[in-house]
Design an enzyme around this catalytic site. Sequence first.
Site, mmCIF file in Angstrom:
data_model
loop_
_atom_site.group_PDB
_atom_site.id
_atom_site.type_symbol
_atom_site.label_atom_id
_atom_site.label_comp_id
_atom_site.label_asym_id
_atom_site.label_seq_id
_atom_site.Cartn_x
_atom_site.Cartn_y
_atom_site.Cartn_z
ATOM 1 C CG ASP A 179 26.927 35.983 -21.698
ATOM 2 O OD1 ASP A 179 26.654 34.899 -22.221
ATOM 3 O OD2 ASP A 179 27.325 36.976 -22.339
ATOM 4 C CB ILE B 215 32.472 42.718 -23.764
ATOM 5 C CG1 ILE B 215 33.966 42.458 -23.664
ATOM 6 C CG2 ILE B 215 32.061 43.090 -25.173
ATOM 7 C CD1 ILE B 215 34.413 41.262 -24.470
ATOM 8 C CG ASP C 69 32.553 33.467 -26.311
ATOM 9 O OD1 ASP C 69 32.206 34.319 -25.475
ATOM 10 O OD2 ASP C 69 33.589 33.585 -27.003
ATOM 11 N N GLY D 292 27.254 40.781 -22.429
ATOM 12 C CA GLY D 292 27.699 40.030 -21.270
ATOM 13 C C GLY D 292 26.761 40.147 -20.082
ATOM 14 C CD GLU E 161 27.000 38.436 -26.729
ATOM 15 O OE1 GLU E 161 27.339 38.435 -25.539
ATOM 16 O OE2 GLU E 161 25.795 38.586 -27.072
#
Length: 328
Positions: free
Chosen positions: A177, A118, A205, A174, A197
Amino acid sequence: MAAGIVASRRLRDLLTRRLTASNYPGLSISLRLTGSSAQEEASGVALGEAPDHSYESLRVTSAQKHVLHVQLNRPNKRNAMNKVFWREMVECFNKISRDADCRAVVISGAGKMFTAGIDLMDMASDLLQPKGDDVARISWYLRDIITRYQETFNVIEKCPKPVIAAVHGGCIGGGVDLVTACDIRYCAQDAFFQVKEVDVGLAADVGTLQRLPKVIGNQSLVNELAFTARKMMADEALGSGLVSRVFPDKEVMLDAALALAAEISSKSPVAVQSTKVNLLYSRDHSVAESLNYVASWNMSMLQTQDLMKSVQAATENKELKSVTFSKL
C-alpha cells in the site's frame, strides 16, 4: 509593447537552442559515493536529524541539500505498522508538504527488511473488538478507522514533492500500500513484495487494490497476487514495472535513491512539483480533461522566474545545481 516582444523572442530563441542542443552534460552524481561522508560530499551539508521531525516509529534525516530521508524505524519489530505509525506518517508527510526547503524524499526501512506490514498484535483491539452498541455504530466506527488509515498513504501521493521508495527484504501487506503511493520505486535484489491481506482474512483496503493495477498495468497479474498472497520477487517486480531498477544490495540501492533525489532536487521546484500534480491528475482523467487541466495550470506556472533561469543555465552550459531557485 516593443520591449515585451523583444523579451518574448529572446525567450523563444533560448528555448529553441535548449531543445536542439545535445552537448549539455547535465547533472551527474556518482553512485560510488557511499556512506555518510559521501552524502555530505555530494550535498555540501552535514547530515543530521531533520528539525521538527521527532517520532517513535519513524526517523527523518536531512540526507542531502533539499532531500529528506524517511526511515520506517521499528527494526526489532520488522518495521511493523502499529497505531503510532499510522498517525505519525500523516504528521510527517503533512510537514514535508509544507517544508519549502524540501524538494525530494527517499523512504526506506531500518534493519533487515522494509516492513512486515500491519502490526496485528498492536491493532487487534481496534479491528477485533470495535466500539459500538449495534451493527450500525460498529460499522461507522470501523469505517472511520479505515478512512483514517487510508490517509496514512494518501498523504504520500498528495505530497507535491517526489517520493522515492527504496525497498530491501520483505515489503508485505501495508508495505505494498505504501510503495504504490510513492512516485518511484527502487529495490535491492533480496526484496520481495506480498499482498498479504487475504492470508489474514480481509481484503486490502488502504490503497493496493486501487493503485497497483495502475502502477503495473496488468490486471491479471494484480488479481493473481491479491487472490493468492504469493511473493513477487525483485526480478519479477522489475519486469512487471512495479520497480524501475534493482540493485545488488541495500547500500548500493540507497546510494542510488539518494543520488536520484539529489538530481531531482537540482531542478526547478515549480517544474517538478507541477509535473507530479499533472501526472497524478492525468492518471485519473481522460486525455482531453488532462490537457485542459495542464493548460489552466501552466497559464500561471509559465510565468515563473525558474523558466528563464533554467534556460539561461542551459545556454551558458552550466549545470542546474549551480542555479539558485527560490524555495517553494
